[in-house]
Design an enzyme around this catalytic site. Structure first.
Site, PDB file in Angstrom:
ATOM      1  CG  HIS A  83      75.532  38.772  61.710  1.00 10.35           C
ATOM      2  ND1 HIS A  83      74.944  39.801  62.416  1.00 10.35           N
ATOM      3  CD2 HIS A  83      76.671  38.452  62.388  1.00 10.35           C
ATOM      4  CE1 HIS A  83      75.679  40.085  63.478  1.00 10.35           C
ATOM      5  NE2 HIS A  83      76.731  39.280  63.480  1.00 10.35           N
ATOM      6  CD  GLU A  86      71.851  39.884  60.714  1.00  6.60           C
ATOM      7  OE1 GLU A  86      72.453  40.938  60.408  1.00  6.60           O
ATOM      8  OE2 GLU A  86      71.748  39.476  61.893  1.00  6.60           O
ATOM      9  CG  HIS A 190      74.232  44.028  60.431  1.00  5.28           C
ATOM     10  ND1 HIS A 190      74.778  42.976  61.146  1.00  5.28           N
ATOM     11  CD2 HIS A 190      75.264  44.855  60.153  1.00  5.28           C
ATOM     12  CE1 HIS A 190      76.076  43.174  61.298  1.00  5.28           C
ATOM     13  NE2 HIS A 190      76.398  44.314  60.706  1.00  5.28           N
ATOM     14  CD  GLU A 281      70.457  45.574  62.522  1.00  8.82           C
ATOM     15  OE1 GLU A 281      69.894  44.647  61.902  1.00  8.82           O
ATOM     16  OE2 GLU A 281      71.436  45.389  63.272  1.00  8.82           O
TER      17      GLU A 281
END
Length: 443
Positions: A83, A86, A190, A281
């Site tokens: 993404h 990100e 991410h 993440e």
């Protein structure tokens, strides 16, 4: 003055220190090319494809044999910036590259890791998205998707339901790349939360969806992998550092238990490429200010290194015929954890099975022949940067020419649609999962 030390210092490769700021495409390429040139004995740079706008999807390979696979040396990969908005993972991987190459030959642990592992690092899977972001923002930004406005983490074939979306150049490049290497372990990086998430991201009743989770036959290994990363990140392991978001005990979560998604990359890796992948993440804020980057590096450096080491879990080896010819296409799996796409040997007759210490029965099956079961015990303490080595000699006198063909492809269809309503994968796992509402911060 120590002239010997000075002289040796002049002989060593030199690359300007990588600073803590965001590096756009040209700067990133300049850094990667300088690493490949100055550390050519252990680093190799190549592109696995191009983005919609024609930007290269660069991969820097670090290893004792960076340009080619060697039998017995497992393939590992990190992919970031899937993404485009990100951004922390992108910079963490650039700093990881810098750390690995500058410590090879100096740090014993890093040297052994590089000499026994082939490490593939893709800092940006979505360079178009990254370049389209006008300014840092902690929340949703148009740069999340690629230039065709597709979310790349919803763009892969799905094993649970039809995902009839247009496959994007970036997605197709990854799918092609996965066919060229025998990847064993992976993580995609991410932002927007602080947690290590593991498969499955989608699910059906057979994988535990009625219990608000979706687990693989290798759930114990995946929980170990996720916790290995989270436990070494001082903020991730707390599980509650992002305000107004859910808590994650021990900093880990099953993907489906967090929220279901279709067409994710980690599920695709596991099902169709025999590669264990988790999603990391790394930051509550998707695109934080660059002065925060040194703190993220300090939090993630130990985790990034320790996670790579996990590629040496379990057991590895080759399958041979009676004449010691390696046999490709042979199914090699633990008897009680069969995969919906069976794990098979590669063209060198190699297999890699990530397993925790314990006793297992290995099922070796050559197509058209009887299965052979062998008990193995994986010790508590793994060998020094190597899985337990176990080769198999296929004893049959029957002709084996029929299996010497290319690796059969597993159909790109919702394979779990045909599964029974119950499965060993739905047994209670080691951690408790909480049913939570979906929230706006996606993987």
């Amino acid at each position: 003055m120590d002239f010997t030390r000075l002289w040796l210092g002049l002989l060593l490769p030199w690359v300007a220190a990588l600073d803590f700021r965001y590096h756009h495409q040209e700067e990133m390429e300049e850094f990667l090319k300088s690493v490949a040139q100055n550390y050519s004995s252990i680093a190799h740079l190549h592109s696995v494809g191009k983005s919609v706008k024609g930007r290269n999807l660069w991969v820097l390979v670090v290893g004792q044999y960076p340009k080619e696979h060697r039998v017995g040396i497992p393939e590992f990969k990190y992919v970031a910036n899937m993404h485009g908005d990100e951004t922390v993972g992108r910079e963490m991987l650039l700093h990881l590259i810098d750390y690995l190459v500058t410590n090879h030959g100096k740090d014993t642990e890093i040297t052994k890791l590089i000499n026994n592992t082939r490490i593939h690092i893709m800092p940006s899977m979505n360079p178009d998205g990254f370049e389209s972001v006008k300014k840092p923002d902690c929340f949703y930004n148009s740069g999340r998707s690629n230039s065709n406005d597709y979310d790349l983490n919803r763009n892969f074939p799905d094993a649970f339901e039809y995902n009839n979306v247009s496959r994007q150049p970036e997605t197709l490049a990854i799918m092609k790349w996965l066919k060229t290497e025998t990847f064993v372990l992976s993580a995609n990086l991410h932002g927007g939360a602080l947690v290590a998430s593991y498969p499955f991201d989608n699910g059906v009743q057979a994988t535990g969806a009625l219990l608000s989770r979706s687990v693989t036959p290798d759930d114990d290994v995946f929980q170990h992998l996720a916790y290995t990363y989270a436990s070494r990140n001082p903020n991730m392991v707390k599980g509650d550092q992002c305000k107004n978001k859910m808590n994650f005990p021990n900093g880990i979560t099953n993907g489906y238990a967090w929220y279901p998604l279709q067409g994710g990359m980690q599920d695709y890796n596991y099902i169709w490429a025999q590669c264990f992948e988790i999603t990391l993440e790394l930051s509550c804020c998707k695109y934080p200010r660059e002065e925060k980057l040194p703190y993220f590096w300090n939090d993630n450096k130990a985790s990034l290194i320790e996670y790579i080491k996990q590629v040496h879990l379990g057991i590895k080896g080759q399958v041979f015929d009676q004449n010691r010819n390696p046999l490709p296409n042979v199914i090699v799996e633990v008897q009680d954890r069969k995969h919906i796409c069976p794990f098979r040997t590669n063209k060198f007759g190699e297999y890699y099975l990530l397993l925790l210490p314990g006793s297992y029965t290995i099922n070796v099956t050559v197509p058209g022949h009887d299965s052979h079961l062998t008990k193995v015990v994986i010790p508590e303490k793994s060998q020094d940067f190597s899985a337990l080595k176990k080769d198999f000699l296929f004893p049959s006198q029957r002709k084996l020419d029929s299996i010497l063909v290319s690796h059969p492809s597993c159909p790109m269809i919702p394979l779990y649609k045909t599964m029974p309503s119950h499965s060993a994968a739905t047994k209670p796992s080691l951690f408790l999962f909480s049913l939570t509402l979906l929230h706006i911060f996606f993987k």
